[in-house]
Design a protein around this motif. Structure first.
Motif, short mmCIF file in Angstrom:
data_model
loop_
_atom_site.label_atom_id
_atom_site.label_comp_id
_atom_site.label_asym_id
_atom_site.label_seq_id
_atom_site.Cartn_x
_atom_site.Cartn_y
_atom_site.Cartn_z
N SER A 168 0.79 -1.18 -0.05
CA SER A 168 0.23 -0.11 -0.11
C SER A 168 0.88 0.95 0.05
O SER A 168 1.80 1.29 0.61
CB SER A 168 -0.70 0.00 1.02
N SER A 169 0.36 2.13 -0.68
CA SER A 169 1.09 3.65 -0.84
C SER A 169 1.03 4.38 0.29
O SER A 169 -0.28 3.95 1.17
CB SER A 169 0.86 4.21 -2.04
N ALA A 170 1.79 5.21 0.83
CA ALA A 170 1.44 5.99 1.80
C ALA A 170 0.36 6.98 1.42
O ALA A 170 -0.41 7.32 2.41
CB ALA A 170 2.72 6.99 2.22
N LEU A 171 0.30 7.36 0.43
CA LEU A 171 -0.84 8.17 0.01
C LEU A 171 -2.13 7.42 0.14
O LEU A 171 -3.19 8.16 0.94
CB LEU A 171 -0.69 8.50 -1.50
N LYS A 172 -2.33 6.24 -0.20
CA LYS A 172 -3.63 5.48 0.00
C LYS A 172 -3.78 5.20 1.37
O LYS A 172 -5.03 5.42 2.03
CB LYS A 172 -3.27 4.27 -0.83
N LEU A 173 -2.66 5.01 2.57
CA LEU A 173 -2.86 4.90 3.61
C LEU A 173 -3.44 6.12 4.39
O LEU A 173 -4.34 6.16 5.24
CB LEU A 173 -1.65 4.39 4.58
N TYR A 174 -2.98 7.22 3.98
CA TYR A 174 -3.47 8.45 4.37
C TYR A 174 -4.84 8.86 4.22
O TYR A 174 -5.83 9.13 5.03
CB TYR A 174 -2.71 9.56 3.85
N PHE A 175 -5.32 8.45 2.99
CA PHE A 175 -6.81 8.50 2.52
C PHE A 175 -7.56 7.53 3.42
O PHE A 175 -8.70 8.08 4.24
CB PHE A 175 -7.10 8.21 1.15
N GLU A 176 -7.08 6.31 3.72
CA GLU A 176 -7.71 5.32 4.80
C GLU A 176 -7.85 6.14 6.15
O GLU A 176 -8.75 5.83 6.72
CB GLU A 176 -7.22 4.10 4.68
N LEU A 177 -6.76 6.65 6.69
CA LEU A 177 -6.74 7.12 7.96
C LEU A 177 -7.80 8.17 8.00
O LEU A 177 -8.53 8.48 9.13
CB LEU A 177 -5.47 7.76 8.13
N MET A 178 -8.13 9.17 6.98
CA MET A 178 -8.97 10.27 7.09
C MET A 178 -10.57 9.82 6.73
O MET A 178 -11.14 10.85 7.28
CB MET A 178 -8.51 11.25 6.10
N ILE A 179 -10.78 8.72 6.16
CA ILE A 179 -12.18 8.46 6.13
C ILE A 179 -12.87 8.18 7.23
O ILE A 179 -12.25 7.93 8.18
CB ILE A 179 -12.23 7.37 5.01
N ALA A 187 -19.96 6.22 -3.01
CA ALA A 187 -19.89 7.42 -3.81
C ALA A 187 -18.46 8.17 -3.48
O ALA A 187 -17.63 8.36 -4.35
CB ALA A 187 -20.85 8.23 -3.85
N PHE A 188 -18.39 8.35 -2.16
CA PHE A 188 -17.17 8.94 -1.54
C PHE A 188 -15.81 8.14 -1.89
O PHE A 188 -14.88 8.59 -2.12
CB PHE A 188 -17.34 9.16 -0.02
N LYS A 189 -15.89 6.93 -1.66
CA LYS A 189 -14.74 5.96 -1.89
C LYS A 189 -14.52 5.94 -3.36
O LYS A 189 -13.20 6.05 -3.77
CB LYS A 189 -15.07 4.43 -1.36
N GLU A 190 -15.32 6.07 -4.26
CA GLU A 190 -15.19 6.37 -5.77
C GLU A 190 -14.33 7.79 -5.81
O GLU A 190 -13.14 7.83 -6.85
CB GLU A 190 -16.26 6.41 -6.66
N GLN A 191 -14.76 8.68 -5.19
CA GLN A 191 -14.12 10.00 -5.33
C GLN A 191 -12.93 10.00 -4.81
O GLN A 191 -11.85 10.51 -5.24
CB GLN A 191 -15.06 11.15 -4.65
N GLN A 192 -12.64 9.40 -3.67
CA GLN A 192 -11.46 9.01 -3.02
C GLN A 192 -10.53 8.43 -4.00
O GLN A 192 -9.20 8.80 -4.11
CB GLN A 192 -11.37 8.60 -1.75
N LYS A 194 -10.35 8.45 -7.04
CA LYS A 194 -9.93 9.41 -8.32
C LYS A 194 -8.84 10.18 -7.70
O LYS A 194 -8.16 10.58 -8.53
CB LYS A 194 -11.32 10.13 -8.69
N PHE A 195 -9.01 10.90 -6.55
CA PHE A 195 -7.75 11.82 -5.97
C PHE A 195 -6.41 10.93 -5.88
O PHE A 195 -5.55 11.57 -6.07
CB PHE A 195 -8.31 12.20 -4.65
N ILE A 196 -6.54 9.69 -5.43
CA ILE A 196 -5.62 9.09 -5.20
C ILE A 196 -4.82 8.53 -6.49
O ILE A 196 -3.55 8.84 -6.53
CB ILE A 196 -5.63 7.55 -4.49
N ARG A 197 -5.64 8.32 -7.57
CA ARG A 197 -5.06 8.32 -8.95
C ARG A 197 -4.24 9.67 -9.56
O ARG A 197 -3.22 9.56 -10.11
CB ARG A 197 -6.23 7.74 -9.89
N VAL A 198 -5.28 10.67 -9.18
CA VAL A 198 -4.65 12.11 -9.75
C VAL A 198 -3.19 12.41 -9.06
O VAL A 198 -2.40 12.81 -9.73
CB VAL A 198 -5.41 13.06 -9.39
N LEU A 199 -3.25 12.26 -7.91
CA LEU A 199 -2.16 12.52 -6.86
C LEU A 199 -0.95 11.45 -7.15
O LEU A 199 0.30 11.89 -7.40
CB LEU A 199 -2.30 12.90 -5.58
N GLY A 200 -1.25 10.17 -7.39
CA GLY A 200 -0.50 9.39 -7.54
C GLY A 200 0.36 9.18 -8.81
O GLY A 200 1.54 8.80 -8.85
N LYS A 201 -0.17 9.90 -9.88
CA LYS A 201 0.56 9.98 -11.12
C LYS A 201 1.84 10.84 -11.05
O LYS A 201 2.36 10.93 -12.12
CB LYS A 201 -0.48 10.06 -12.29
#
Length: 203
Positions: A168-179, A187-192, A194-201
């Protein structure tokens, strides 16, 4: 030469990385959306991106501890950000040279606060390394760097607690921590995601 590749993370490197990535419209838009709508910390988002760019992922527990360590800094930044945003309409009004100067002074002060928070993040990160990692960092810093805030993250071996066994990436773990439970909808998880993909690239 040892096959283990080592990367130094320091506050100056973190700041330079942040300036580079935040200058990208896609990254800036995503970070501000997450900050303003969901109370994410932009510096932590950028720190996670930095760690992921070096293949060194923080654990959710480490991220939670860092968040705790910067709470006071967050409150100070939030108060200053509100003050700066209130000054923006005045700066945009006609004949507003004085207000414009005030706004840009507040903006520079905010950047100083952001940089200070990044230093706290690095200090907290270093504090969370276990004793063996601290020794490894000290040994590897000899002849490599004299920076007191330098942290050596070992990739492909060593400092293994920084690496997640599930990849797991640090970015993904931070999103999991914040949810939160209120945000647990599909719907929110899908949006989340999307943000992970945008920032991850852009790591």
């Amino acid at each position: 030469m040892d096959s283990t590749r080592q990367t130094k993370i320091s506050a100056p490197l973190f700041w330079a990385y942040s300036l580079e990535k935040y200058s990208l419209d896609e990254v800036k838009t995503a970070c501000l959306k997450l900050q303003d709508d969901h109370a994410y910390n932009v510096n932590l988002l950028l720190f996670c991106m930095l760690c992921d760019s070096h293949g060194a992922n923080l654990s959710k527990e480490q991220l939670a501890s860092i968040r705790q360590d910067i709470l006071l800094s967050d409150e100070t930044l939030l108060e200053h950000r509100v003050k700066r945003k209130k000054a923006k309409p005045l700066a945009d009004s006609p004949n507003s040279q004085t207000n414009d100067e005030l706004y840009h002074r507040l903006l520079q002060e905010e950047l100083t606060l952001e940089a200070a928070q990044q230093e706290l993040i690095i200090a907290s990160f270093m504090k969370r390394l276990d004793a063996s990692e601290q020794i490894e960092v000290m040994n590897n810093e000899v002849g490599i760097s004299q920076q007191s805030d330098a942290s050596i993250i070992t990739q492909q071996g060593g400092a293994s607690s920084l690496m997640q066994s599930d990849g797991s990436s640090a970015l993904k773990l931070y999103f999991e921590l914040m949810i939160t439970s209120e945000q647990a909808s599909s719907a929110f998880k899908e949006q989340q995601e999307k943000f992970i993909r945008v920032l991850g690239k852009h790591v």
